[in-house]
Design an enzyme around this catalytic site. Structure first.
Site, PDB file in Angstrom:
ATOM      1  CB  ALA A  65      -0.911  -0.001   1.228  1.00 16.35           C
ATOM      2  N   GLY A 108      -0.175  -4.946   0.911  1.00 15.99           N
ATOM      3  CA  GLY A 108      -1.432  -4.858   0.171  1.00 15.99           C
ATOM      4  C   GLY A 108      -1.373  -5.557  -1.168  1.00 15.99           C
ATOM      5  CD  GLU A 111      -3.281  -7.229   3.262  1.00 16.64           C
ATOM      6  OE1 GLU A 111      -3.612  -7.436   4.437  1.00 16.64           O
ATOM      7  OE2 GLU A 111      -3.023  -6.080   2.826  1.00 16.64           O
ATOM      8  CD  GLU A 131       1.141  -5.706   5.805  1.00 15.12           C
ATOM      9  OE1 GLU A 131       0.347  -5.695   4.853  1.00 15.12           O
ATOM     10  OE2 GLU A 131       1.824  -6.722   6.119  1.00 15.12           O
TER      11      GLU A 131
END
Length: 257
Positions: A65, A108, A111, A131
């Site tokens: 992200a 992300g 994911e 993360e």
């Protein structure tokens, strides 16, 4: 439709999306996700599209992200806007979605790949949930989907140490459906998508729905659901065509009816 962060094409009966933020290694921000959701809406509505492929670049599917976008948020900001809540649109696609992953699929990006129905990985692919190194944890399904794919021990290992998993390990662990040479990735993903798109769309969609149901219910209920879906396909024209073609030793001509 115009897109700033994606390249969106229709290749025959396949919807093809390329994440396109090369300067940021395809880092996922709100604008990109909004555009991806619009592209998915368009492909879902297109009666000619039977399968969707999402890919990135040779260097990165998506390297996570966009940290710059989120670093200044506080709890109330994140809660009020349900930050990351719109990212799971892909999981509600009724048509199959294939992630064609080369290079980094981190945070992300990992994911997003796991939200797809299949991951075809280049031998250069690297998956990870780093993360923890930023003082946070996965927030778009990483602790949940990764555990379902690879089991508790490996999910703990990846999420708590932040280490990456290469394509070979991802294949052994069941995270990806297959690993192919990087220079053949798009060809292999397209061939898989074209094959899926050549079948009866109602049968494809029901098969996807039944497999996904297996994660949400007991074995007995799942088998009962599968059987009812199977029964329902005998009301379709494509069932008659498919079985007639088999008996007559010819190729089926499905009409998605």
């Amino acid at each position: 439709m115009s897109f700033n962060n994606l390249i969106v094409e229709t290749r025959g009966h396949v919807g093809f999306v390329t994440l396109n933020r090369p300067d940021a290694l395809n880092a996922l921000n709100s604008e990109l996700i909004e555009e991806l959701n619009r592209a998915l809406d368009g492909f879902e509505a297109d009666k000619e599209v039977g399968c969707i492929v999402i890919t990135g670049s040779e260097k990165a599917f998506a390297a996570g992200a966009d940290i710059k976008e989120m670093q200044d948020k506080n709890y109330i900001d994140a809660y009020k806007e349900d930050f990351l809540g719109s990212w799971d649109r892909i999981t509600r696609c009724r048509k199959p979605v294939i992630a064609a992953v080369a290079g980094y699929a981190l945070g992300g990006g990992c994911e997003l790949a796991m939200m797809c129905d299949m991951i075809i990985a280049a031998d250069s692919a690297k998956f990870g949930q780093p993360e923890i190194t930023l003082g946070v944890m996965p927030g778009a399904g990483g602790t949940q989907r990764l555990t379902r794919f690879v089991g508790k021990s490996k999910a703990m290992d990846m999420c708590l140490t932040g280490r990456n998993m290469d394509a070979e390990e991802a294949d052994r662990a069941g995270l990806v459906s297959r690993v192919v040479p990087a220079d053949t990735l798009i060809d292999v993903a397209m061939k898989a998508a074209e094959k899926i798109a050549s079948f009866s769309l109602p049968a494809v969609m029901m098969t996807k729905e039944a497999i996904n149901r297996s994660y949400e219910t007991t074995l007995n209920e799942g088998v009962r659901f599968e059987r009812r879906m199977f029964h329902s396909l005998f009301a379709s024209e494509d069932q008659k065509e498919g079985m007639s073609a088999f008996v007559e030793k010819r190729r089926a001509n499905f009409k998605n009816k």
